[in-house]
Every structure is written in C-alpha cells, then in structure tokens.
Motif scaffolding. Structure first.
Motif, PDB file in Angstrom:
ATOM      1  N   CYS A   1     -37.318 -21.416   6.303  1.00  0.00           N
ATOM      2  CA  CYS A   1     -35.791 -21.387   6.179  1.00  0.00           C
ATOM      3  C   CYS A   1     -35.349 -22.833   5.472  1.00  0.00           C
ATOM      4  O   CYS A   1     -35.677 -23.145   6.918  1.00  0.00           O
ATOM      5  CB  CYS A   1     -34.877 -21.186   6.838  1.00  0.00           C
ATOM      6  SG  CYS A   1     -33.084 -20.608   6.777  1.00  0.00           S
TER       7      CYS A   1
ATOM      8  N   HIS B   1     -39.519 -18.668  11.282  1.00  0.00           N
ATOM      9  CA  HIS B   1     -38.500 -18.791  11.054  1.00  0.00           C
ATOM     10  C   HIS B   1     -38.292 -19.788  10.011  1.00  0.00           C
ATOM     11  O   HIS B   1     -38.028 -19.832   8.431  1.00  0.00           O
ATOM     12  CB  HIS B   1     -36.810 -18.524  11.826  1.00  0.00           C
ATOM     13  CG  HIS B   1     -36.045 -18.594  11.150  1.00  0.00           C
ATOM     14  ND1 HIS B   1     -35.002 -17.074  10.842  1.00  0.00           N
ATOM     15  CD2 HIS B   1     -35.362 -20.160  10.677  1.00  0.00           C
ATOM     16  CE1 HIS B   1     -33.591 -17.469  10.113  1.00  0.00           C
ATOM     17  NE2 HIS B   1     -33.905 -18.967   9.726  1.00  0.00           N
TER      18      HIS B   1
ATOM     19  N   CYS C   1     -32.392 -24.434   8.336  1.00  0.00           N
ATOM     20  CA  CYS C   1     -32.642 -24.394   9.738  1.00  0.00           C
ATOM     21  C   CYS C   1     -33.417 -25.375   9.439  1.00  0.00           C
ATOM     22  O   CYS C   1     -33.416 -25.915  10.392  1.00  0.00           O
ATOM     23  CB  CYS C   1     -33.191 -22.905  10.149  1.00  0.00           C
ATOM     24  SG  CYS C   1     -31.715 -21.564  10.040  1.00  0.00           S
TER      25      CYS C   1
ATOM     26  N   TRP D   1     -27.566 -17.990   6.998  1.00  0.00           N
ATOM     27  CA  TRP D   1     -25.939 -18.541   6.953  1.00  0.00           C
ATOM     28  C   TRP D   1     -25.624 -17.727   5.388  1.00  0.00           C
ATOM     29  O   TRP D   1     -25.821 -17.538   4.389  1.00  0.00           O
ATOM     30  CB  TRP D   1     -26.742 -20.262   6.120  1.00  0.00           C
ATOM     31  CG  TRP D   1     -27.928 -20.650   7.659  1.00  0.00           C
ATOM     32  CD1 TRP D   1     -28.685 -21.169   7.912  1.00  0.00           C
ATOM     33  CD2 TRP D   1     -26.727 -21.745   7.944  1.00  0.00           C
ATOM     34  NE1 TRP D   1     -29.006 -22.692   8.579  1.00  0.00           N
ATOM     35  CE2 TRP D   1     -27.502 -22.489   8.935  1.00  0.00           C
ATOM     36  CE3 TRP D   1     -25.865 -22.185   8.224  1.00  0.00           C
ATOM     37  CZ2 TRP D   1     -27.636 -23.583  10.197  1.00  0.00           C
ATOM     38  CZ3 TRP D   1     -25.249 -23.236   9.100  1.00  0.00           C
ATOM     39  CH2 TRP D   1     -26.104 -24.075  10.208  1.00  0.00           C
TER      40      TRP D   1
ATOM     41  N   CYS E   1     -30.618 -17.246  11.556  1.00  0.00           N
ATOM     42  CA  CYS E   1     -30.505 -18.749  11.519  1.00  0.00           C
ATOM     43  C   CYS E   1     -29.007 -18.914  12.794  1.00  0.00           C
ATOM     44  O   CYS E   1     -29.570 -20.253  13.718  1.00  0.00           O
ATOM     45  CB  CYS E   1     -29.493 -19.367  10.642  1.00  0.00           C
ATOM     46  SG  CYS E   1     -30.780 -18.403   8.785  1.00  0.00           S
TER      47      CYS E   1
HETATM   48 ZN   LIG Z   1     -32.844 -20.057   9.291  1.00  0.00          ZN
END
Ligand SMILES: [Zn+2]
Lengths: 221, 80
Positions: B33, B29, B36, A127, B3
């Motif tokens: 994160c 992940h 996400c 991101w 992502c």
């Molecule tokens: Zn991510």
C-alpha cells in the motif's frame, strides 16, 4: 549562537555545579529555561505563573544538586523537578491535568474517517481514491524554514494541553518513552495514545500546508 | 489490516510497541500500500521537523533578566 555550543558532559557539569561554578550554572540556566518556560506554561494559566514555576524549579535544583545521583541525565532530572513543580502549582490553580486516564480528546481518529471507504464501498477501511496522502517533497533544510516553523508552532499551540506536553517532551525535547512516563506519571500505553493523537494532528496541519504550498507553486507562472 | 486501522498504529509501530502479529500485519500491509507508506513517511517527517532544532526557536521565550539575576544570586549564595 550559544544554543549550538554543546554542554559539557553530565559528570563534568554536575561537578562544576556542586563546586559553585557560576558560569556552568548560567550555561544550563540559559540553555534549558526556554523549554522549561514553554513546558510550564502548559500546566499553569499565565506566563507570569510559568516564570514563577521555572524559578521555583531552579531553586529546587540549586538546593538538590548535592543529592543528584546520576541515574537519569541531569537534564531529565531538572525537567522532572520542573514538571513536579508545575503540576503542584497547576493543582493549586485547579488546573490539574489528568494523565492517569484517557479522555475523549485522546481517542479521536488520527486521520479524518471521511478519507476512508465506508462499508459497502469496494474496499472498506481503505483510502478513498483521491484522498490518499501525497508525498511531501521536503528539502533537508525544511526544519529551518521560517514558514514551516510557524506552521509547527501554530499546530502545537492548537493542541490540547496534555497532547502538547507529551509531544513536546517526546519529539521536541527528545525524551524517550520511559523518561516521559516517569516525568508525567503516565502509563506507556496512555502516553503512546496521546502522542499518536498529537503527532497525527501536527501531521494533518503540515499536510494541508504542504498541499497548498505545492498548489501555489504549480500556479506560479 | 485496513488503511484506517494502520493509521491508528503508526506511533506504536515506530516505538516498537506492537505485538508480533500486529507488526507482521502492518508490515505486510505497508508492502502492498503506497498510500500508507506515504503516511508512515509523513509521520517520520513530522517527528523530524518537530525535532530539537526545529520549531521552538520561533517562539523564543527567555527567562526575564530579573529572574535570571535572582537565580544566579541564589546559586552563588547556596550553602555548599
Ligand atoms: Zn493502506
């Protein structure tokens, strides 16, 4: 509301329908026709044709109820008849919707690629700072909120027909992946690709709505 | 897994349709994160909001009374 009264279990319902119980027929007719109309409308070009499709489907149900074997739920069986009737009508209108193969509209990225870092940035594919999704603070009752519902209807209406059909069957009507594949004659993989695009589009629409709603809330004195 | 890649796999993950390796990469992940995790949560909320109680009542379409009557008559008159 009639909508909230649970229907009798399938075996009882089927028995009553086979026995000619008009009240039972009225019950399913009123309960399922709105969804059937919306679904039929995705396959044919006018509301009037959709009404004819739904009527033809119910006539087929009346004729076929004796042959219902109970392998799927009654509702699935009725909706499968509806989908087949609508597909046949759509083909006559040359508005056949191909479900057997994917189209370019199925393979757009789920999230706008500009929100991710590019090659050469510190973390390509992650991101962009400031572009991450922000948590939505939703009350339990958000689904009942008129404004949220209007956003959802608008988002569904804006979808390509095949996308709207798949997400309506899966998420609005609550059918399983297997049932949807069966009704539409689509492979599980393609069904999932289309469903993902459709959900992603609805999520994006909700995201912009909740973001602007939160901003307005902050601006309020 | 990036992502961007994860964003394409959310529905397969929620359907339990990922192979073991992809599922592991995705879970790892997610663990690291928050953005996400928010995305996944928003997919779940989208599904919940779309759910049976939700949007359809706003666009209520009902069968025209004439069709309803015709069907009830057809049901009554059906041979059985
Ligand atoms: Zn991510």
């Amino acid at each position: 509301m009639a909508r909230d009264v649970p229907l009798p279990p399938d075996d009882e319902l089927v028995e009553r329908l086979r026995g000619g119980d008009e009240a039972a027929f009225g019950l399913v007719l009123d309960r399922w026709s709105p969804s059937m109309l919306r679904l039929a409308r995705s396959f044919v070009s006018t509301n009037a044709t959709a009404e004819e499709v739904v009527q033809d489907a119910w006539l087929a149900v009346i004729q076929g109820i004796a042959r219902f074997e109970g392998r799927a739920s009654l509702k699935t069986w009725v909706f499968r008849i509806l989908v087949n009737t609508a597909k046949a009508r759509g083909t006559k209108e040359s508005r056949a919707l191909p479900f057997s193969s994917l189209l370019p509209e199925d393979e757009w990225p789920a999230v706008d690629p500009s929100r991710f870092q590019r090659a050469g940035d510190p973390h390509p594919g992650h991101w962009n700072p400031g572009q991450q999704p922000q948590p939505w603070m939703l009350p339990e009752t958000a689904a009942l909120n008129t404004e949220v519902r209007a956003v959802l209807v608008e988002a569904l209406t804006a979808l390509p027909d095949r996308h709207r059909i798949v997400v309506t069957l899966r998420d609005v009507e609550g059918y399983s992946s297997d049932e949807v594949c069966d009704m539409l004659n689509i492979s599980p993989g393609n069904q999932r690709v289309i469903l993902h695009r459709a959900r992603a589009a609805v999520r994006t629409r909700l995201e912009s709505y909740f973001t602007s709603a939160a901003a307005q809330h902050q601006d309020a004195p | 897994m990036t992502c961007f890649e994860l964003a394409e796999l959310v529905t397969a993950y929620l359907d339990g349709a990922l192979d073991e390796r992809s599922e592991t990469l995705l879970v790892v992940h997610l663990d690291g994160c928050p953005a996400c995790r928010t995305l996944l949560d928003q997919h779940r909320q989208t599904i919940r909001l779309l759910g049976p109680a939700a949007p359809t009542a706003a666009s209520t379409t009902t069968l025209a009374p004439a069709y309803r009557e015709a069907l009830l008559t057809a049901f009554r008159d059906a041979p059985r």
